[in-house]
Design an enzyme around this catalytic site. Structure first.
Site, PDB file in Angstrom:
ATOM      1  CB  SER A 201      -0.952  -0.024   1.202  1.00  0.00           C
ATOM      2  OG  SER A 201      -1.841   1.065   1.171  1.00  0.00           O
ATOM      3  CB  THR A 202       1.452   3.981   2.456  1.00  0.00           C
ATOM      4  OG1 THR A 202       0.062   4.166   2.692  1.00  0.00           O
ATOM      5  CG2 THR A 202       2.158   5.327   2.464  1.00  0.00           C
ATOM      6  CG  HIS A 228      -4.221  -0.952  -0.648  1.00  0.00           C
ATOM      7  ND1 HIS A 228      -3.997  -0.918   0.710  1.00  0.00           N
ATOM      8  CD2 HIS A 228      -4.679  -2.196  -0.907  1.00  0.00           C
ATOM      9  CE1 HIS A 228      -4.317  -2.086   1.241  1.00  0.00           C
ATOM     10  NE2 HIS A 228      -4.735  -2.873   0.272  1.00  0.00           N
ATOM     11  CG  MET A 322      -0.607   3.744   6.245  1.00  0.00           C
ATOM     12  SD  MET A 322      -1.587   5.270   6.194  1.00  0.00           S
ATOM     13  CE  MET A 322      -0.301   6.489   5.897  1.00  0.00           C
ATOM     14  CG  ASP A 325      -5.525  -5.832   2.315  1.00  0.00           C
ATOM     15  OD1 ASP A 325      -6.153  -6.882   2.554  1.00  0.00           O
ATOM     16  OD2 ASP A 325      -5.387  -5.362   1.169  1.00  0.00           O
TER      17      ASP A 325
END
Length: 383
Positions: A201-202, A228, A322, A325
């Site tokens: 993600s991030t 993401h 973050m 998931d």
């Protein structure tokens, strides 16, 4: 301690809107505004914010150029706001290459299912970025007047703007880490695989680029990428990776037959699952209307389908991001005998997702981002 934010945008309406949203949270304080990139560079040096929100398109000095200058002079976590267009997606990816930490669509209605969710997402991203900034400063710089050692926050963040990317030290986080791979030359396990799956993600776009550009064209397995990212961004990201990598990279489509040496990027706003058995495995790409599912695409959903289709013949890797998931999907994979790696804390932009894997005892190794490609090649026998 409140997270101090500098809001940068040439639109007075958007500056006011972002400020009002952020200051609804008592843990955030907007300490200043800038109307263009040049003013952003100057006010960053003057105000020393913990986080900057930055528009991409601005007069005098655009957002990408401002990110480069800030990362070179006063490195600070930067959250980009971008339009959901092809040009906006490409510019945002350029900003991430330049050192920005994360991004959000500029239209808040595109961020989440409803306005309240969008507000919380923006606030939470800013606080998470700010906590890491504050944590580094607390650990490494007790006094602004003291000359900092080479491991200080400025040098760590400036590394994000360089290629190859060297991610900052996040040693202030607390977790129960998996065994750490001491070097890229660690021995292969001897296990046989049929699939590699990577969730992030991030910080993921830079991390994925760092890994995938080092893989050879004859990589022996298909690779699933779950990042993401909004729907408007994934086509541009897949195209960019394909142009940089020796392996083929494409945005996944319904019915794609999984081929070795090809990476399939889950489309933003949809779910990607593996279907079929043996040599007839294909991808199912579909719109997920379940509002209880927070991530679209979801690492958990893709990993769970891989566990069913491939059993234990999967090497799954959780990178920076973050949240958590991927933890449940990794647990399902682990139960079938699959191998799970997690990016180590020091090389993560955000240690949330790998930390969730490590804390659950699912990762067999915790590996620095810059060792992942070499370890991966050695593990699958192609390098």
């Amino acid at each position: 301690m409140a997270v101090k934010v500098l809001v940068v945008d040439d639109s007075s309406f958007f500056r006011r809107r972002v400020s009002e949203i952020l200051e609804q949270d008592s843990g955030i304080e907007v300490i200043g505004f800038a109307v263009n990139g040049r003013e952003a560079v100057d006010k960053t040096a003057q105000l020393r914010p913990d986080v900057i929100t930055m528009d991409v398109e601005m007069p005098v000095l655009d957002g990408i150029s401002a990110v480069k200058e800030i990362m070179a002079s006063n490195p600070t976590p930067i959250l980009m706001f971008s339009s959901l267009t092809r040009a906006g997606a490409s510019a945002t990816l350029d900003a991430l290459d330049a050192g920005a930490m994360d991004f959000l669509p500029k239209k808040f209605e595109d961020i989440a299912r409803n306005n309240d969710d969008a507000i919380k997402l923006l606030q939470n991203k800013v606080k998470e970025m700010g906590r890491q900034r504050i944590g580094r400063i607390t650990r490494t710089a007790p006094s602004p007047s003291i000359s900092k050692p080479a491991s200080n926050s400025s040098e760590r963040f400036s590394n994000l703007a360089k290629k190859p990317i060297v991610q900052p030290d996040r040693s202030f986080n607390n977790a129960s880490p998996a065994p750490t791979s001491s070097s890229a030359s660690a021995r292969a396990s001897g296990k046989q695989y049929q699939l590699v799956a990577i969730g992030t993600s991030t910080g993921g776009p830079v991390a994925l680029q760092t890994i995938l550009t080092q893989l050879p064209a004859n990589f022996p397995h298909p690779i699933l990428l779950i990042q993401h990212m909004p729907a408007a961004f994934t086509p541009a990201f897949a195209t960019r990776l394909d142009g940089l990598c020796k392996i083929k990279v494409k945005e996944a489509q319904q019915g794609d037959r999984l081929q070795p040496g090809c990476a399939y990027l889950a489309p933003g706003g949809q779910q990607m699952m593996v279907e079929g058995r043996a040599s007839n495995r294909t991808l199912r790409v579909f719109e997920d209307k379940n509002e209880r599912v927070n991530y679209k695409p979801s690492v958990d959903i893709t990993f769970a389908s891989a566990a069913k289709a491939y059993q234990g013949d999967v090497l799954a890797i959780i990178l920076t991001g973050m949240g958590a998931d991927g933890r449940d999907g990794a647990r399902m994979l682990k139960q079938t005998g699959a191998t799970i790696w997690a990016q180590d804390e020091k090389s993560c932009v955000v240690y949330g997702m790998p930390q969730a894997i490590a804390s659950a005892g699912l990762a067999s190794e915790s590996i620095s981002l810059h060792d992942v490609a070499a370890r991966l090649k050695r593990e699958v026998g192609c390098g």
